[in-house]
Design an enzyme around this catalytic site. Structure first.
Site, mmCIF file in Angstrom:
data_model
loop_
_atom_site.group_PDB
_atom_site.id
_atom_site.type_symbol
_atom_site.label_atom_id
_atom_site.label_comp_id
_atom_site.label_asym_id
_atom_site.label_seq_id
_atom_site.Cartn_x
_atom_site.Cartn_y
_atom_site.Cartn_z
ATOM 1 N N THR A 244 0.839 -1.202 0.000
ATOM 2 C CA THR A 244 0.000 0.000 0.000
ATOM 3 C C THR A 244 0.872 1.250 0.000
ATOM 4 O O THR A 244 2.098 1.157 -0.107
ATOM 5 C CB THR A 244 -1.023 -0.037 1.166
ATOM 6 N N GLY B 219 -9.907 13.734 -9.681
ATOM 7 C CA GLY B 219 -8.606 13.363 -9.126
ATOM 8 C C GLY B 219 -7.686 12.841 -10.208
ATOM 9 O O GLY B 219 -8.132 12.445 -11.304
ATOM 10 N N LYS C 214 3.692 1.565 -3.671
ATOM 11 C CA LYS C 214 3.113 0.838 -4.811
ATOM 12 C C LYS C 214 3.942 0.926 -6.099
ATOM 13 O O LYS C 214 3.877 0.030 -6.936
ATOM 14 C CB LYS C 214 1.688 1.315 -5.090
HETATM 15 P P1 NDP Z 1 -3.250 10.389 -4.004
HETATM 16 O O1 NDP Z 1 -2.610 11.087 -2.845
HETATM 17 O O2 NDP Z 1 -2.415 9.686 -4.998
HETATM 18 O O3 NDP Z 1 -4.159 11.466 -4.813
HETATM 19 C C1 NDP Z 1 -4.958 12.387 -4.129
HETATM 20 C C2 NDP Z 1 -5.843 13.128 -5.111
HETATM 21 O O4 NDP Z 1 -6.723 13.976 -4.361
HETATM 22 C C3 NDP Z 1 -5.080 14.028 -6.083
HETATM 23 O O5 NDP Z 1 -5.740 14.038 -7.317
HETATM 24 C C4 NDP Z 1 -5.161 15.399 -5.390
HETATM 25 O O6 NDP Z 1 -5.081 16.486 -6.289
HETATM 26 C C5 NDP Z 1 -6.576 15.322 -4.836
HETATM 27 N N1 NDP Z 1 -6.763 16.250 -3.737
HETATM 28 C C6 NDP Z 1 -6.229 16.169 -2.486
HETATM 29 N N2 NDP Z 1 -6.639 17.208 -1.746
HETATM 30 C C7 NDP Z 1 -7.411 17.994 -2.546
HETATM 31 C C8 NDP Z 1 -8.138 19.192 -2.343
HETATM 32 N N3 NDP Z 1 -8.129 19.828 -1.169
HETATM 33 N N4 NDP Z 1 -8.854 19.683 -3.381
HETATM 34 C C9 NDP Z 1 -8.879 19.044 -4.569
HETATM 35 N N5 NDP Z 1 -8.226 17.900 -4.819
HETATM 36 C C10 NDP Z 1 -7.503 17.369 -3.815
HETATM 37 O O7 NDP Z 1 -4.317 9.401 -3.334
HETATM 38 P P2 NDP Z 1 -4.937 8.058 -3.959
HETATM 39 O O8 NDP Z 1 -5.198 8.279 -5.383
HETATM 40 O O9 NDP Z 1 -4.137 6.898 -3.527
HETATM 41 O O10 NDP Z 1 -6.337 7.946 -3.154
HETATM 42 C C11 NDP Z 1 -7.415 8.835 -3.399
HETATM 43 C C12 NDP Z 1 -8.615 8.423 -2.553
HETATM 44 O O11 NDP Z 1 -9.096 7.143 -2.961
HETATM 45 C C13 NDP Z 1 -8.292 8.313 -1.060
HETATM 46 O O12 NDP Z 1 -9.338 8.899 -0.344
HETATM 47 C C14 NDP Z 1 -8.266 6.825 -0.790
HETATM 48 O O13 NDP Z 1 -8.724 6.546 0.522
HETATM 49 C C15 NDP Z 1 -9.254 6.294 -1.837
HETATM 50 N N6 NDP Z 1 -8.942 4.916 -2.229
HETATM 51 C C16 NDP Z 1 -9.875 3.941 -2.008
HETATM 52 C C17 NDP Z 1 -9.624 2.636 -2.377
HETATM 53 C C18 NDP Z 1 -10.656 1.588 -2.103
HETATM 54 O O14 NDP Z 1 -10.304 0.392 -2.100
HETATM 55 N N7 NDP Z 1 -11.908 1.955 -1.949
HETATM 56 C C19 NDP Z 1 -8.368 2.249 -3.015
HETATM 57 C C20 NDP Z 1 -7.447 3.360 -3.237
HETATM 58 C C21 NDP Z 1 -7.746 4.632 -2.837
HETATM 59 P P3 NDP Z 1 -3.647 17.185 -6.620
HETATM 60 O O15 NDP Z 1 -3.013 16.297 -7.661
HETATM 61 O O16 NDP Z 1 -4.002 18.521 -7.147
HETATM 62 O O17 NDP Z 1 -2.877 17.218 -5.345
#
Ligand code: NDP
Length: 287
Positions: A66, A130, A70
């Site tokens: 995780t 995202g 990854k």
């Molecule tokens: P990352 O850290 O790789 O990506 C985070 C994303 O959220 C980016 O696109 C970021 O945008 C955006 N973001 C963060 N804060 C803000 C904000 N304040 N306003 C707008 N955009 C924001 O995380 P992951 O992709 O790994 O995970 C994303 C979500 O998916 C998490 O909540 C995680 O818990 C969930 N998840 C659920 C899974 C499941 O099995 N159900 C599996 C994997 C993930 P920017 O690029 O601009 O920073």
């Protein structure tokens, strides 16, 4: 009972303290009468290679990986499955030859979750919110399942452009269109499946939502939030209050685990067993 025949599986990550994966795998092992235990291992960045080598030497049956390892873990594997290579992220390691082979079960896990919720991708117009690790996997899934168009919106527009370019080129289809999140008002008229793949709204920040604009939600027929804590996110509430259907991401978590378990044990987990595990996950995710 743990005895001389018990096999070990586990999770490497940082942090791993709040993971629900042990519940998934230890319950599956119990229900399927497999001699297997699953434990979380907190592994610092600089120790990933040593951890993978050590796990192989210890005859560990399989590992999940995780955040934040990854992508980093890929260097420590003897082979990487084609899909995981394309996505650029591995979350499951399976013993193979003289090391581990890497797979990505997040994407097929999400697909199985969609099937289970009755969400179809073929021919759909999709919005992905995202452009992080999870959104990338979602974009690859959409491109591979013949969606009509994907609007990939991210706060940092350059990251959206990067992911769109990569998915379009690797899937051989120009179906992903990058957008800045702030341009959501420019989304064309239509009825969309929206997949919320940002971390906005994740517990404890349960009142936050990535887009708070009524006009956007009027265009959404179904909203799938990858977040599962809380089980009713602000995003889901907004989708529902505009007449759409909304789901949380707990089934994605379930099925990515089920698929990893299937890879490790060479079995197919019956749906009624998966649903028993889901019942327990549902209770545990509430806490
Ligand atoms: P990352 O850290 O790789 O990506 C985070 C994303 O959220 C980016 O696109 C970021 O945008 C955006 N973001 C963060 N804060 C803000 C904000 N304040 N306003 C707008 N955009 C924001 O995380 P992951 O992709 O790994 O995970 C994303 C979500 O998916 C998490 O909540 C995680 O818990 C969930 N998840 C659920 C899974 C499941 O099995 N159900 C599996 C994997 C993930 P920017 O690029 O601009 O920073």
């Amino acid at each position: 009972m743990i005895d001389g025949h018990t096999r070990t599986c586990g999770l490497i990550g940082n942090p791993v303290e709040h993971t629900l994966s042990p519940l998934i795998h230890n319950t599956l092992a119990e229900l399927l009468s497999h001699p297997l235990v699953y434990v979380p291992f907190h592994v610092e960045d600089e120790n990933v290679h040593k951890a993978v080598e050590g796990a192989y030497a210890l005859n560990v049956l399989g590992l999940n990986v995780t955040v934040p390892h990854k992508s980093r873990v890929m260097k420590s594997l003897v082979q990487v499955d084609e899909l995981a290579e394309k996505i650029g992220a591995v979350n499951t390691l399976v013993r193979f030859g003289n090391g581990f082979k890497g797979y990505n079960t997040d994407m097929p896990g999400l697909y199985r979750a969609f099937l289970s919720e009755g969400i179809m991708l073929d021919g759909q117009e999709v919005v992905i919110l995202g452009a992080g690790g999870a959104a990338r996997a979602v974009a690859f899934l959409c491109a591979s399942k013949n969606v009509k168009k994907v609007y990939l919106m991210n706060r940092s527009a350059d990251k959206a452009a990067e992911v769109a370019k990569e998915v379009n080129s690797k899937s051989g289809r120009e179906c992903v269109c990058p957008m800045a999140l702030s341009d959501h008002g420019k989304l064309p008229e239509g009825r969309f499946l929206a997949i919320q793949a940002t971390s906005v709204g994740l517990y404890p920040n349960v009142d936050e939502v990535v887009i708070d604009d009524e006009d956007f939600y009027r265009k959404i027929h179904t909203g799938y939030d990858l977040i599962y804590k809380p089980r009713d996110t602000r995003f889901m509430q907004l989708v529902k209050s505009h007449g759409g259907r909304a789901c949380h991401g707990l089934k994605m978590l379930l099925y990515q685990g089920v698929i990893a378990y299937e890879l490790w044990n060479g079995v197919s987990v019956p749906e009624e067993i998966a649903m028993q595990v889901y019942g327990l996950l549902d209770e545990a995710a509430e806490r």
